[in-house]
Design an enzyme around this catalytic site. Structure first.
Site, short mmCIF file in Angstrom:
data_model
loop_
_atom_site.label_atom_id
_atom_site.label_comp_id
_atom_site.label_asym_id
_atom_site.label_seq_id
_atom_site.Cartn_x
_atom_site.Cartn_y
_atom_site.Cartn_z
N SER A 124 -30.65 -0.94 -6.83
CA SER A 124 -29.71 -1.17 -7.93
C SER A 124 -30.39 -0.92 -9.26
CB SER A 124 -29.25 -2.63 -7.85
OG SER A 124 -28.65 -3.01 -9.05
N TYR A 148 -31.31 -11.79 -7.55
CA TYR A 148 -30.76 -10.64 -6.81
C TYR A 148 -31.59 -9.38 -7.12
CZ TYR A 148 -27.71 -6.63 -5.98
OH TYR A 148 -27.22 -5.42 -5.59
N LYS A 152 -34.05 -6.80 -4.68
CA LYS A 152 -33.99 -5.33 -4.61
C LYS A 152 -35.35 -4.73 -4.90
CE LYS A 152 -29.79 -4.85 -3.34
NZ LYS A 152 -29.54 -4.41 -1.96
#
Ligand code: NAD
Ligand code: UFG
Length: 339
Positions: A124, A148, A152
């Protein structure tokens, strides 16, 4: 190619399945349906006019994954499965590390057992964090500002370390910008559970009358009209980027990180107006305080994808809004049966 797709029933996975099947790849998919509906697969099969096998399983379940890997013997894996809500990741960091990091490590271990050496990973743009310059190039410093984003970044690192163990391994880390839109048939699209966190599904639920108005989070950013600016990419362009990535890793070894975006920034109010034009519906909105953790603006430098993958986004903001509206108006309750 025999491709194992994890999270194939989700938003990005389902659109990628259609493209993979149209390109005649042999697909097996795994999903635990924690954030999606099995109905997606019926629609993917109808749209692509092809069938494929799938199993309800968790990527963290080593036994289940081991049986799937030995039976299907994939030549490549596309790994979409994972948790993706930024706010929830701050509240439940251990859950996010458990799901996103262990899921990735388990897959890599299973790949090693059957000598599968190719992986495409859903990363991302959030791995970049606060922009030191824009557009973000792939060598922009990596400083995610939430849990989050760290899952990643650390998954990218784990995959890179895995790939470094054998020169015949190949990995593509795809850093998505803001995926929006739906398949142009209106048959598959984004179906968030509960109140949408993201802009596009929220706007389309206002348009269909499920929500009274959009909260615009801040109009005092240093941007063209004061509202947040992002690089929105049509989900079908994103899907075709995965097929190009698969072609690339089957012919090249080593690890590459690649941005998938359009290279253009669009503000919240520009998106609202584009949606009104595409749908013919009025989108009421209210200006609210900024949302915690939101960046003013970001967009991709998309040249690496063009050079390396021969891939470029082709769909416009109008296409993104028109296709979202077709999906939303044909499926007002998403994949739930219509009442
Ligand atoms: P999604 O939630 O629609 O799809 C994920 C799918 O994985 C769902 O079908 C879910 O049921 C499944 N899943 C979750 N945990 C699983 C597990 N442990 N085992 C098996 N299946 C599991 O999300 P999406 O938008 O399609 O995102 C796909 C990937 O792309 C995710 O890894 C996400 O972090 C990443 N990503 C998404 C965005 C975005 O804005 N949508 C942006 C950047 C990166
Ligand atoms: N916004 C609103 N109102 C809303 C929702 C969003 O004004 O109801 C604004 C936000 O403030 C932001 C823009 O719309 O300016 C886009 O917000 P999104 O929530 O749609 O997307 P983000 O850029 O915040 O985050 C998305 C994904 C993340 C991913 C990130 C980078 O949700 O998972 O892109 O790829 F990490």
């Amino acid at each position: 190619m025999r491709v194992l797709v994890t999270g194939g029933s989700g938003y990005i996975g389902s659109h990628t399945l259609v493209t993979l099947l149209q390109e005649r790849h042999d697909v097996f998919t795994v999903d635990n349906f924690s954030n999606s509906s099995p109905e997606t697969f019926n629609r993917v099969m109808r749209l692509s006019n092809q069938t494929f096998d799938f199993e309800e399983a968790d990527v963290n379940d080593a036994d289940a994954m081991s049986s799937i890997f030995s039976a299907f013997e994939p030549e490549a894996v596309i790994h979409f499965a994972g948790l993706k809500a930024v706010g929830e990741s701050e509240e439940k960091p251990l859950l996010y590390y458990q799901e996103n990091l262990n899921g990735t490590m388990n897959l890599l271990a299973q790949m090693d057992k059957i000598n599968c050496r190719n992986i495409v990973f859903s990363s991302s743009a959030t791995v970049y964090g606060i922009p030191e310059f824009l557009p973000y190039t792939e060598d922009h410093p990596l400083n995610p500002i939430n849990v989050y984003g760290r899952t990643k970044l650390w998954s990218e690192q784990i995959i890179s370390d895995w790939a470094a163990t054998d020169p015949s391994k190949s990995a593509m880390l795809l850093r998505y910008f803001n995926p929006v839109g739906a398949h142009d048939s209106g048959q598959i699209g984004e179906d968030p559970s509960g109140i949408p966190n993201n802009l596009m599904p929220f706007i389309s639920q206002v348009a269909i009358g499920r929500r009274p108005y959009l909260n615009v989070f801040g109009d005092d950013f240093d941007t063209k009209d004061g509202t947040g600016v992002r690089d929105y990419i049509h989900i079908s362009d994103l899907a075709s980027g995965h097929v190009k990535a698969l072609d690339y890793i089957s012919q090249h070894k080593g690890v590459e990180a690649v941005n998938l975006g359009t290279g253009e920034g669009v503000s919240v109010l520009e998106m609202v107006h584009a949606f009104e034009t595409a749908s013919g519906q009025k989108i009421d909105y209210k200006i609210m305080p900024r949302r915690k953790g939101d960046l003013a603006a970001n967009w991709a430098d998309s040249r690496k994808a063009e050079t390396l993958l021969n891939w470029k986004a082709t769909k416009t903001i109008h296409d993104m809004c028109a296709d979202t509206w077709r999906w939303q108006s044909q499926n007002p309750n998403g994949y739930e049966p219509q009442s």
